[in-house]
Design a protein around this motif. Structure first.
Motif, PDB file in Angstrom:
ATOM      1  N   GLN A 129       1.024  -1.231  -0.039  1.00  6.83           N
ATOM      2  CA  GLN A 129      -0.020  -0.048  -0.020  1.00  6.83           C
ATOM      3  C   GLN A 129       0.811   1.247  -0.008  1.00  6.83           C
ATOM      4  O   GLN A 129       0.578   2.333  -0.743  1.00  6.83           O
ATOM      5  CB  GLN A 129      -0.801  -0.011   1.315  1.00  6.83           C
ATOM      6  N   LYS A 130       2.000   1.181   0.704  1.00  6.61           N
ATOM      7  CA  LYS A 130       2.865   2.341   0.818  1.00  6.61           C
ATOM      8  C   LYS A 130       3.427   2.383  -0.375  1.00  6.61           C
ATOM      9  O   LYS A 130       3.871   3.763  -0.836  1.00  6.61           O
ATOM     10  CB  LYS A 130       3.902   2.375   2.145  1.00  6.61           C
ATOM     11  N   TRP A 131       3.982   1.272  -0.886  1.00  7.80           N
ATOM     12  CA  TRP A 131       4.762   1.403  -2.236  1.00  7.80           C
ATOM     13  C   TRP A 131       3.812   2.142  -3.388  1.00  7.80           C
ATOM     14  O   TRP A 131       4.142   2.869  -4.168  1.00  7.80           O
ATOM     15  CB  TRP A 131       5.189   0.017  -2.586  1.00  7.80           C
TER      16      TRP A 131
ATOM     17  N   VAL B  27       4.370   5.257  -5.755  1.00  3.48           N
ATOM     18  CA  VAL B  27       4.463   5.389  -7.146  1.00  3.48           C
ATOM     19  C   VAL B  27       3.451   6.419  -7.879  1.00  3.48           C
ATOM     20  O   VAL B  27       3.560   7.036  -8.784  1.00  3.48           O
ATOM     21  CB  VAL B  27       3.908   4.032  -7.853  1.00  3.48           C
ATOM     22  N   GLU B  28       2.375   6.609  -7.013  1.00  2.00           N
ATOM     23  CA  GLU B  28       1.340   7.751  -7.133  1.00  2.00           C
ATOM     24  C   GLU B  28       2.025   9.189  -7.260  1.00  2.00           C
ATOM     25  O   GLU B  28       1.617   9.784  -8.273  1.00  2.00           O
ATOM     26  CB  GLU B  28       0.041   7.489  -6.409  1.00  2.00           C
ATOM     27  N   VAL B  29       2.737   9.096  -6.050  1.00  2.00           N
ATOM     28  CA  VAL B  29       3.131  10.596  -5.935  1.00  2.00           C
ATOM     29  C   VAL B  29       4.372  10.836  -7.040  1.00  2.00           C
ATOM     30  O   VAL B  29       4.222  11.967  -7.656  1.00  2.00           O
ATOM     31  CB  VAL B  29       4.081  10.673  -4.613  1.00  2.00           C
ATOM     32  N   ASN B  30       5.095   9.926  -7.477  1.00  2.00           N
ATOM     33  CA  ASN B  30       5.885   9.917  -8.622  1.00  2.00           C
ATOM     34  C   ASN B  30       5.059  10.125  -9.904  1.00  2.00           C
ATOM     35  O   ASN B  30       5.725  10.920 -10.685  1.00  2.00           O
ATOM     36  CB  ASN B  30       6.647   8.567  -8.802  1.00  2.00           C
ATOM     37  N   LYS B  31       4.195   9.857 -10.199  1.00  2.00           N
ATOM     38  CA  LYS B  31       3.345   9.699 -11.328  1.00  2.00           C
ATOM     39  C   LYS B  31       3.038  11.551 -11.258  1.00  2.00           C
ATOM     40  O   LYS B  31       2.886  11.903 -12.313  1.00  2.00           O
ATOM     41  CB  LYS B  31       2.009   9.151 -11.118  1.00  2.00           C
TER      42      LYS B  31
END
Length: 153
Positions: free
Chosen positions: A13-15, A19-23
């Motif tokens: 979930q944290k990973w 990934v979403e923040v990176n997007k």
């Protein structure tokens, strides 16, 4: 988007959040320039990096105005001229147990001439310096230079 690994073996979930923040950062790059994105990242991590430095070294930032290099060297109180170290920028004097512990500088660049002058200055004043990428002022673009008295190191 490139990730080399899950560096801390985070739970899924944290990973996924990372990934979403990176997007989102990638999307931000589509609507603004790299400098703006780097400044956003820098402002998000500034306080945490500064806090880690203070905790790691058991220091607090000096409230004294003017230059800190004279206090670190042991020449008494800071002068009113606002001196900087050679190549210095965004300087802070750090206090430990009521005494000057270190002076940090976060310059954007250091060249051969500046490094030679720093080595000479430090040798003349019983200081040593260390350069890392642990900068907290605009960490995507500045270096972190820490000055200490030789006996403190």
């Amino acid at each position: 988007m490139v990730f080399f690994s899950n560096p801390n073996n985070l739970e899924p979930q944290k990973w996924e959040q990372i990934v979403e923040v990176n997007k989102n950062i990638s999307e931000l790059l589509k609507i603004t320039d790299l400098d703006t994105v780097e400044r956003c990242i820098s402002s998000a991590i500034f306080s945490e990096r500064e806090k880690l430095y203070m905790e790691r070294n058991g220091v607090k930032r000096s409230k004294a105005q003017g230059c800190g290099i004279h206090r670190l060297i042991g020449n008494g109180k800071p002068c009113s001229a606002g001196c900087r170290t050679i190549g210095g920028d965004h300087e802070k004097l750090w206090i430990k147990d009521g005494k000057p512990y270190s002076l940090t500088s976060e310059p954007y660049v250091l060249n051969n001439k500046t490094l030679e002058e720093l080595i000479y200055f430090c040798n003349e004043n019983n200081l040593q310096f260390n350069i890392t990428n642990d900068s907290f002022h605009f960490p995507t673009s500045t270096l972190f230079v820490e000055f200490k008295r030789k006996e403190e190191s």
